[in-house]
Design a protein around this motif. Structure first.
Motif, short mmCIF file in Angstrom:
data_model
loop_
_atom_site.label_atom_id
_atom_site.label_comp_id
_atom_site.label_asym_id
_atom_site.label_seq_id
_atom_site.Cartn_x
_atom_site.Cartn_y
_atom_site.Cartn_z
N LEU A 1 -0.33 -7.07 -1.60
CA LEU A 1 0.62 -6.07 -1.17
C LEU A 1 -0.01 -4.59 -1.28
O LEU A 1 0.13 -3.84 -0.54
N LEU A 2 -0.20 -4.44 -2.58
CA LEU A 2 -0.70 -3.17 -2.94
C LEU A 2 -1.75 -2.81 -2.15
O LEU A 2 -2.16 -1.74 -1.50
N SER B 1 -2.82 -3.92 0.81
CA SER B 1 -2.54 -3.66 2.07
C SER B 1 -1.75 -2.42 2.28
O SER B 1 -2.15 -1.62 3.24
N ARG B 2 -0.96 -1.99 1.27
CA ARG B 2 -0.57 -0.35 1.62
C ARG B 2 -1.52 0.66 1.44
O ARG B 2 -1.42 1.60 1.96
#
Lengths: 216, 216
Positions: free
Chosen positions: B205-206, B208-209
């Motif tokens: 997720l990180l 992706s951010r």
DNA sequence: TCGCAACCGGGAACATTACCCTGGCATTTT
DNA sequence: AAAATGCCAGGGTAATGTTCCCGGTTGCGA
């Protein structure tokens, strides 16, 4: 069918267009080559030039490739579109075909494939990357798109899906829900199975894609 | 400086290579054009042909682009490499430059930029996409928290970070890099520690951010 | 009432990860 | 030159997570 095939290239990267233009020009079957850098301009150009085949990239800003296909077909129902994408995931293929594309090839193919596909489609045929077509046939039972897959989750599964998607461990999720970690694990397995992903990370990315976890 | 510039194209997609080859051939400044589809073969071909400039894509199977740059420079210290990537995130630029690349342009640039950059580098100069260079200057002051943490990863860690971020399992990542899964696991632990996350999902997720994995 | 699907979780086998430690190599410091 | 540091690869072991198979409960519609 025309003597020479006129092509409209749609890709947001000018260099990429330049490359393909140069390459396509080498073929004796290709005639005029027009370029558009996005869906909107592609639509206008198509109306003016009426090319035989549209070669379209999928990943574009503005309206994406898929939406561009729909618009184009909305105005010109018999427009022949070949999707030429870097993605070899089936979701994209099914969506593109569903949107009305006449063909789908990836950039992993041999260069000549591009020419072949363009010619085939110009003659009224269809051309889908054989490898992808095969995969498609195999998984035709599972051809729902991601959204449909998410909808197929049971209520409880969806809860757990949302939790796991935030990146917490199975154990933490279990504590949060006052469940055994085994239960969450079992649900997790079922969810991954339903969504067609192999790891929790993929699950998290999928959820992020669908805005289920906010990840701005 | 040679009369005509000989170029080695490194990209895993044959069509892509064909496109650029065709395009580059149109320029009077470009001489021979060699092709390699991965880092390993690029290394061998370089030794045999000693081209003036290497144009390299970043995203490749096997040793990725960054690792390929390092290997190439390990054997041929004065090899001139131009990174030609689809990524416009700063992390990649800094990594590539740090790895020893002489230039960095993205596929969003005008086609002529490719020629310009190749020529500039052939003459011994450097060429970084002006827009990115500017962002680089600005953001170097603003690099906060997560970005800083990402930067604190060692080169190898960053490679592995990128892979793991796509959602693959540790084992798959290891196979992809031809490493023991223990090694990847150990690196993974170190990376999670450095980034302050507990699970691989959070890591994904990180990433992706930060646009390190495309997830649109 | 029966069948079915969702739900919870135990046990065993298997896979992955955490943690610690060795060793090679390159760079830097003393 | 010698020592120290940091990166990289990976072995061994213990903990942790996951999968698969199972039985049990509940509620719902035919």
């Amino acid at each position: 069918m025309p003597d020479k095939i006129n092509v409209l290239l749609v890709d947001d990267h000018a260099v990429v267009r330049a490359g393909y233009k140069a390459y396509l020009s080498l073929s004796e079957h290709i005639g005029q080559i027009y370029e558009a850098e996005r869906g909107e301009t592609a639509c206008q150009l198509y109306s003016r030039q009426l090319p035989d085949v549209v070669v379209m990239d999928l990943s574009m800003p503005g309206l994406g490739g898929l939406e561009s296909i729909r618009r184009l077909l909305g105005r010109h129902a018999n427009c022949k579109i070949l999707v030429f994408s870097i993605h070899n995931e089936l979701v994209y293929v099914t969506r593109a075909i569903k949107a009305g594309a006449k063909g789908y090839i990836t950039k992993s193919n041999a260069p000549e494939t591009l020419i072949t596909a363009v010619c085939t489609i110009a003659e009224g045929g269809t051309y889908v990357d054989p490898e992808l077509a095969q995969q498609l046939a195999i998984s035709s039972a599972v051809d729902q798109d991601e959204t449909a897959k998410i909808k197929s989750l049971s209520p409880r599964e969806f809860d757990i899906f949302c939790l796991l998607a935030t990146g917490v461990s199975t154990r933490e999720a279990a504590e949060n829900l006052c469940l055994s970690y085994k239960t969450v694990g079992n649900h997790g397995t079922a969810i991954k199975e339903k969504l067609g992903v192999k790891t929790l990370s993929e699950l998290a990315l999928l959820a992020s894609r669908h805005g289920i976890v906010k990840n701005a």
